[in-house]
Design a protein around this motif. Structure first.
Motif, PDB file in Angstrom:
ATOM      1  N   HIS A  35       0.823  -1.219   0.000  1.00  0.00           N
ATOM      2  CA  HIS A  35       0.000   0.000   0.000  1.00  0.00           C
ATOM      3  C   HIS A  35       0.854   1.264   0.000  1.00  0.00           C
ATOM      4  O   HIS A  35       0.361   2.330  -0.381  1.00  0.00           O
ATOM      5  CB  HIS A  35      -0.958  -0.011   1.203  1.00  0.00           C
ATOM      6  N   ASP A  91       0.798   2.966  -3.315  1.00  0.00           N
ATOM      7  CA  ASP A  91      -0.445   3.669  -3.677  1.00  0.00           C
ATOM      8  C   ASP A  91      -1.114   4.152  -2.395  1.00  0.00           C
ATOM      9  O   ASP A  91      -2.279   3.850  -2.140  1.00  0.00           O
ATOM     10  CB  ASP A  91      -1.388   2.742  -4.456  1.00  0.00           C
ATOM     11  N   ASP A 147      -3.124   5.528   0.439  1.00  0.00           N
ATOM     12  CA  ASP A 147      -4.428   6.176   0.514  1.00  0.00           C
ATOM     13  C   ASP A 147      -4.788   6.353   1.986  1.00  0.00           C
ATOM     14  O   ASP A 147      -5.111   5.379   2.677  1.00  0.00           O
ATOM     15  CB  ASP A 147      -5.491   5.338  -0.199  1.00  0.00           C
ATOM     16  N   ASP A 183      -7.326   7.696   3.485  1.00  0.00           N
ATOM     17  CA  ASP A 183      -8.694   7.392   3.893  1.00  0.00           C
ATOM     18  C   ASP A 183      -8.861   5.899   4.188  1.00  0.00           C
ATOM     19  O   ASP A 183      -9.528   5.512   5.159  1.00  0.00           O
ATOM     20  CB  ASP A 183      -9.677   7.824   2.806  1.00  0.00           C
ATOM     21  N   THR A 184      -8.249   5.055   3.345  1.00  0.00           N
ATOM     22  CA  THR A 184      -8.312   3.612   3.596  1.00  0.00           C
ATOM     23  C   THR A 184      -7.595   3.257   4.885  1.00  0.00           C
ATOM     24  O   THR A 184      -8.069   2.435   5.679  1.00  0.00           O
ATOM     25  CB  THR A 184      -7.689   2.847   2.416  1.00  0.00           C
TER      26      THR A 184
END
Length: 424
Positions: A28, A31, A33, A35-36
């Protein structure tokens, strides 16, 4: 942000989880993120835990020896901040290193640039700079616990690794001290330490030794995995399997010079099929109950937060289902049992009584422990500890070198010394 001092030692053990992101696993970071990540952390905080251990991927953060990516460091800081907003402290591992059967080492240490990660001066300097950078960037954050040098980096040093970076115990000692010092200079006073898988405790001639684990850094880390022969030899419901984590916590104390050095159970999990899925909750409860009966336990950090997505290929089968939560963040039975155990432990804050009976550990030499296989599953020290436990005793461990040292025994509260051959 203003600098915040390290938190004082907790009156009761800490409870946390090794954070495995639901989207992309540790990839991760490629990429990222936020919010995730926040949603993942919400599901972790919902279990009542107080900290997470996180894993930046070394090649992503330091793709070149002289390039530590500022954006990656910022993203790590954002993760720590998001955890703090949810009441979670964060411990950070630096050199990843080895995770769930995959190695993550930057190209400047491999193939055409093949250099020993423990002894090459340029590589070692690059590692120290990287750890210092992470620690310094995170130091202003009050919920930053500290750095672990890396995850089970000792597996790079010898068999069964297919391409090991050989080092002597003396070279390992120098390397570990330099790495921990780099963390301390970046974030003074935090909980900086290193972590090995159990070859350090059980494998004869392994260059990472129990002495290193128990003498270098602010605490001793142990990683308890019963697929190491324990569950296979004794069975999923045996005393030995339920007590394996507690055994490692107590074994670690034999080498410590501080009689109350904290021990962190930094990894423990319920691996299938050694622990059947329907038995994971029972194993979780039994393991937590056993380690909470160990004095000077810093805390327990379960492996791991979320399952690995089945869309990701080539993991060993057991890695996919180790999470306390599913990839869609539903709490599994083991997660519910851990949350229950945490609530019970916080309601009953009585510290465990000293363990007064000690099994003698004779490994040939306290510093290098060339015969430490006596401590492994099936070995006489392991067998004696488990037999005593099954009979209702609460054993610990003492080095043969200290077995007749009255001052040492008194400092640890030991009143009875038992040799393995005397336990039947």
């Amino acid at each position: 942000m203003t600098a915040a001092p390290a938190r004082p030692p907790a009156a009761a053990p800490r409870f946390g989880v090794n954070y495995t992101p639901t989207a992309g696993w540790f990839h991760h970071w490629l990429d990222f993120d936020l919010d995730t990540v926040r949603t993942d952390l919400d599901s972790i905080a919902g279990l009542g835990l107080d900290h997470v251990r996180v894993f930046p991927l070394w090649p992503v953060f330091q793709p070149n020896r002289t390039l530590i990516r500022p954006r990656a460091v910022e993203q790590l800081g954002a993760l720590v901040d998001a955890a703090g907003e949810r009441g979670l402290d964060v411990a950070v591992d630096g050199l990843q290193g080895h995770l769930s059967s995959f190695d993550f080492q930057p190209s400047w240490t491999r193939t055409w640039h093949r250099r020993n990660m423990f002894t090459d001066p340029d590589v070692v300097a690059g590692q120290a700079a990287y750890l210092h950078t992470l620690a310094e960037a995170l130091h202003p954050r009050g919920n930053f616990l500290g750095m672990t040098v890396g995850n089970e980096v000792n597996q790079f040093s010898g068999e069964p690794h297919p391409d090991p970076d050989r080092a002597t115990p003396e070279q390992v000692d120098a390397w570990l001290r330099r790495m921990v010092d780099a963390c301390e200079r970046g974030a003074p006073g935090r909980l900086h330490l290193h972590a090995s898988y159990d070859a350090a405790w059980y494998l004869d001639e392994h260059p990472f030794t129990p002495w290193h684990s128990a003498r270098i850094g602010a605490a001793t880390a142990v990683h308890s995995w019963v697929f190491n022969g324990t569950a296979q030899r004794y069975g999923a419901r045996s005393t030995a399997t339920a007590q394996h984590a507690a055994y490692l916590v107590e074994l670690a104390k034999a080498w410590a010079d501080d009689p109350h050095r904290p021990v962190w159970l930094q990894e423990v999990g319920a691996p299938a099929p050694h622990i059947p899925a329907e038995d994971a909750a029972r194993f979780t409860g039994d393991t937590i109950a056993a380690v909470l009966d160990c004095p000077d336990l810093w805390g327990v950090t379960w492996w791991c937060s979320h399952d690995v997505d089945r869309s990701l290929a080539d993991f060993p089968e057991l890695e996919y289902g180790l999470g306390l939560l599913t990839t869609d963040r539903r709490v599994k039975p083991a997660g519910a049992r851990l949350a229950e155990a945490v609530r019970e432990a916080r309601a009953d804050r009585r510290p465990p009584r000293p363990r007064t009976t000690a099994v003698v550990v004779a490994t040939g030499d306290a510093v290098t422990a060339p015969k430490r296989s006596v401590c492994g599953p099936g070995g006489p020290v392991f067998e004696a500890f488990m037999r005593l436990t099954a009979d209702g005793a609460r054993p610990t461990a003492v080095l043969a070198e200290h077995a007749d040292d009255a001052a040492h025994l008194a400092a640890r509260g030991i009143t009875e010394v038992v040799h393995p051959d005397d336990v039947r």
